[in-house]
Every structure is written in C-alpha cells, then in structure tokens.
Enzyme design. Structure first.
Site, mmCIF file in Angstrom:
data_model
loop_
_atom_site.group_PDB
_atom_site.id
_atom_site.type_symbol
_atom_site.label_atom_id
_atom_site.label_comp_id
_atom_site.label_asym_id
_atom_site.label_seq_id
_atom_site.Cartn_x
_atom_site.Cartn_y
_atom_site.Cartn_z
ATOM 1 N N SER A 113 0.960 -1.180 0.192
ATOM 2 C CA SER A 113 0.152 0.062 -0.093
ATOM 3 C C SER A 113 0.909 1.357 0.080
ATOM 4 O O SER A 113 2.043 1.178 0.471
ATOM 5 C CB SER A 113 -0.878 0.053 1.319
ATOM 6 N N TYR A 128 -2.223 0.517 10.898
ATOM 7 C CA TYR A 128 -2.195 0.011 9.314
ATOM 8 C C TYR A 128 -0.905 0.440 8.592
ATOM 9 O O TYR A 128 -0.312 -0.368 7.848
ATOM 10 C CB TYR A 128 -3.507 0.492 8.618
HETATM 11 N N1 NAP Z 1 -8.686 -0.951 -0.704
HETATM 12 C C1 NAP Z 1 -7.668 -0.008 -0.592
HETATM 13 O O1 NAP Z 1 -7.878 1.306 -0.396
HETATM 14 C C2 NAP Z 1 -6.486 -0.825 -0.642
HETATM 15 C C3 NAP Z 1 -5.128 0.037 -0.755
HETATM 16 C C4 NAP Z 1 -3.903 -0.379 -0.759
HETATM 17 C C5 NAP Z 1 -3.746 -1.708 -0.253
HETATM 18 N N2 NAP Z 1 -5.123 -2.482 -0.148
HETATM 19 C C6 NAP Z 1 -4.537 -3.782 0.222
HETATM 20 O O2 NAP Z 1 -5.234 -4.796 -0.604
HETATM 21 C C7 NAP Z 1 -5.500 -5.962 -0.069
HETATM 22 C C8 NAP Z 1 -7.072 -6.199 -0.570
HETATM 23 O O3 NAP Z 1 -7.893 -5.422 0.061
HETATM 24 P P1 NAP Z 1 -9.260 -5.142 -0.509
HETATM 25 O O4 NAP Z 1 -9.646 -3.548 -0.804
HETATM 26 O O5 NAP Z 1 -9.482 -5.951 -1.518
HETATM 27 O O6 NAP Z 1 -10.225 -5.436 0.753
HETATM 28 P P2 NAP Z 1 -11.546 -6.521 0.773
HETATM 29 O O7 NAP Z 1 -12.406 -6.305 -0.273
HETATM 30 O O8 NAP Z 1 -11.839 -5.983 2.156
HETATM 31 O O9 NAP Z 1 -10.826 -7.858 0.853
HETATM 32 C C9 NAP Z 1 -10.063 -8.178 1.979
HETATM 33 C C10 NAP Z 1 -9.780 -9.607 1.677
HETATM 34 O O10 NAP Z 1 -9.071 -10.252 2.675
HETATM 35 C C11 NAP Z 1 -9.698 -11.543 3.168
HETATM 36 N N3 NAP Z 1 -9.266 -11.892 4.417
HETATM 37 C C12 NAP Z 1 -9.295 -11.041 5.519
HETATM 38 N N4 NAP Z 1 -8.819 -12.035 6.602
HETATM 39 C C13 NAP Z 1 -8.379 -13.227 6.129
HETATM 40 C C14 NAP Z 1 -8.007 -14.208 6.842
HETATM 41 N N5 NAP Z 1 -7.737 -14.284 8.232
HETATM 42 N N6 NAP Z 1 -7.740 -15.420 5.957
HETATM 43 C C15 NAP Z 1 -7.899 -15.295 4.688
HETATM 44 N N7 NAP Z 1 -8.406 -14.133 4.073
HETATM 45 C C16 NAP Z 1 -8.575 -13.131 4.758
HETATM 46 C C17 NAP Z 1 -10.960 -11.330 3.074
HETATM 47 O O11 NAP Z 1 -11.851 -12.641 2.622
HETATM 48 P P3 NAP Z 1 -12.469 -13.306 3.978
HETATM 49 O O12 NAP Z 1 -13.118 -12.273 4.966
HETATM 50 O O13 NAP Z 1 -13.538 -14.044 3.156
HETATM 51 O O14 NAP Z 1 -11.586 -14.174 4.618
HETATM 52 C C18 NAP Z 1 -11.006 -10.455 1.632
HETATM 53 O O15 NAP Z 1 -11.037 -11.564 0.776
HETATM 54 C C19 NAP Z 1 -5.289 -5.942 1.342
HETATM 55 O O16 NAP Z 1 -4.041 -6.344 1.838
HETATM 56 C C20 NAP Z 1 -5.297 -4.419 1.527
HETATM 57 O O17 NAP Z 1 -4.669 -4.067 2.816
HETATM 58 C C21 NAP Z 1 -6.039 -2.078 -0.232
#
Ligand code: NAP
Length: 244
Positions: free
Chosen positions: A131, A144
């Site tokens: 990120s 975070y």
């Molecule tokens: N959205 C943003 O602005 C942004 C920006 C920079 C980086 N990121 C990073 O991108 C990645 C994906 O985020 P996103 O935006 O796609 O968020 P999201 O839609 O909330 O997806 C998060 C995913 O993580 C999974 N997860 C959470 N806890 C878990 C566990 N204990 N075991 C296995 N899976 C788990 C969830 O699946 P389940 O709940 O079904 O397990 C879900 O599929 C993250 O690492 C986040 O920090 C996001």
C-alpha cells in the site's frame, strides 16, 4: 500445454476477487482462497478455476490449504486489511495485533507453506499487496501503516533471501481503492466508509487486478519490483482533492 497455476488469497472480495478474474483471463489456472469459501466457489465456477477455504491467521488452515494446492507458480497475497483509525495513544492493541497477523504473518505463513510447491514449478512469483501506507504515514493510521511498512520490508527481504532462485517478488502498492476495505476498517459503518471516497474518483479493484496480471505475465527474467498506483486526486495519504 498445462496452464500455470495462480493462487490468490483474499479472493472473496475486492482486489483479490478481481485478480482471480484477470489472471484467469490471462490464461492461468486459478485457485481462489479466503475464509468465505462460498464466495470463492462462485468465482471459481465463473472463471473455471478452483476454490479453497483459507484462514491466513491459522497454521492448520494454511497447512491444509498448501496440501490441497500442490504445485504453484504465482501467489497473490491479497488477504489483508485495516481496522480502525485510532491515534497511537488510543491504540486498540487487539486490533493492531489482528492487522499484523493478517497482513504480515499471513504472508509469511502462506509463503512458507507454498514454497516447496513453488520450487517444484521452477519459475515462481510472489505478488504482495502492499500500500502507499507502506511508505507514508498519516494521523490515525499508525496501526495500518506499521503493518504495510512491514509488508514492504518482507517483499524486500524475500527478494534478497531468494536471490539465486527463479522466484520473482513484486509489491503492488495502491492508494485509495474503492472496495469493502473501508467498510471492514470501520466495522460495518457504510456511511463512514462512503465518506472516504466522497468527491473523488478512486481506483477500483479491476485497476489493481490489471497491474497484478501485468506483473505476472512478464517474461520469466523480468521482476517488476514495485508498482505504486493512486487516484489522480490523491497526492498523498492525506492530501486528497475532493470535488464539492
Ligand atoms: N482498498 C484499498 O484502498 C487498498 C489500498 C492499498 C492496499 N490494499 C490492500 O489490498 C488487499 C485487499 O484489500 P481489498 O481492498 O480488496 O479489501 P477487501 O475487499 O476487504 O478484501 C479483503 C480480503 O481479505 C480476506 N481476508 C481477511 N482476513 C483473512 C484471513 N484471516 N484469512 C484469509 N483471508 C482473509 C477477505 O476474505 P474473507 O473475509 O472471506 O476471509 C477478503 O477477501 C489488502 O491487503 C489491503 O490492505 C487495499
């Protein structure tokens, strides 16, 4: 020709889900993994891949997952997220512990469990979702940003430790992407989550998935180290131009 195998953690939502679609479209045999395996199964049925249950914080779950995966070429570590926006002096330590467990130790557990299968494939690739929080800080973001700085350190360390092996390491570092991320961060408060994206055209999950697929489809000798991508309106973590 047998398809290369791409495993995606956090595939039940957001960037992980979109990455499964993009990698399947790029010709990979995909394995979609998360705790909500029903959502992964729907996705797998749509793209013609596999779905497996995975909790990246649970050693037994990771071991069973790795045994079921077998040989693997690409691993996209998208499982992760943020909890809260507390100042350091008000830190909810349990929330911070959860963030470290999922975002940092989750990558460690899954990488270590899959490394034998990656080595058998002979041409591996680890893609970590970092990120802009991995190199910036902002008030209230301490928990975070600390863990995403940790993901950045992991990516760089893995690149050193695996040097000499045919394993590529890519860190994808997005700014603001509109996914359920903020709803999770604010414990289901959808209005507070929507306010994050108010007056801005944020990135979407597909924008990031295309970058993941781009990195995964470079020739084997090309290691895309790190890609930083933000919405045009976001100059830094806390300088965001918002239209009225
Ligand atoms: N959205 C943003 O602005 C942004 C920006 C920079 C980086 N990121 C990073 O991108 C990645 C994906 O985020 P996103 O935006 O796609 O968020 P999201 O839609 O909330 O997806 C998060 C995913 O993580 C999974 N997860 C959470 N806890 C878990 C566990 N204990 N075991 C296995 N899976 C788990 C969830 O699946 P389940 O709940 O079904 O397990 C879900 O599929 C993250 O690492 C986040 O920090 C996001």
């Amino acid at each position: 020709m047998t398809k290369r195998v791409a495993v995606v953690t956090g595939a039940s939502s957001g960037i992980g889900e979109a990455s499964v679609r993009a990698l399947a479209a790029a010709g990979f045999a995909t394995v979609a993994a998360a705790r909500r395996v029903d959502r992964c199964e729907q996705l797998a049925a749509e793209v013609g891949g596999r779905a497996l249950a995975l909790d990246v914080t649970d050693d037994a779950s990771v071991a069973a997952f790795a045994a079921a995966v077998g040989d693997v070429d690409v691993v996209v570590h998208s499982a992760g997220g943020a909890l809260g926006l507390d100042r350091v002096e008000d830190a909810d330590v349990e929330g911070w512990r959860w963030m470290y467990d999922v975002n940092v130790l989750g990558v460690v557990r899954v990488t270590n469990a899959l490394l034998p299968g990656i080595r058998r494939g002979g041409n591996g690739h680890l893609i970590l979702l970092g990120s802009t929080a991995g190199f910036e800080v902002y008030p209230g973001g301490g928990g975070y940003t600390a863990v995403k700085h940790g993901v950045n350190a992991l990516a760089r360390t893995l690149r050193l430790e695996l040097n000499g092996e045919p394993i590529r390491i890519t860190e994808v570092a997005p700014g603001m992407v509109e996914t359920p991320f903020s709803t999770v961060r604010f414990a289901g408060d959808v209005e507070r989550a929507a306010a994050v994206y108010r007056g801005v055209t944020p990135l979407n999950a597909q924008d990031i998935a295309e970058i993941v697929a781009f990195a995964a489809t470079r020739p084997a000798h090309v290691d895309v180290d790190k890609i930083v991508v933000r919405p045009v309106a976001q100059a830094s973590a806390y300088l965001v131009h918002r239209e009225p």
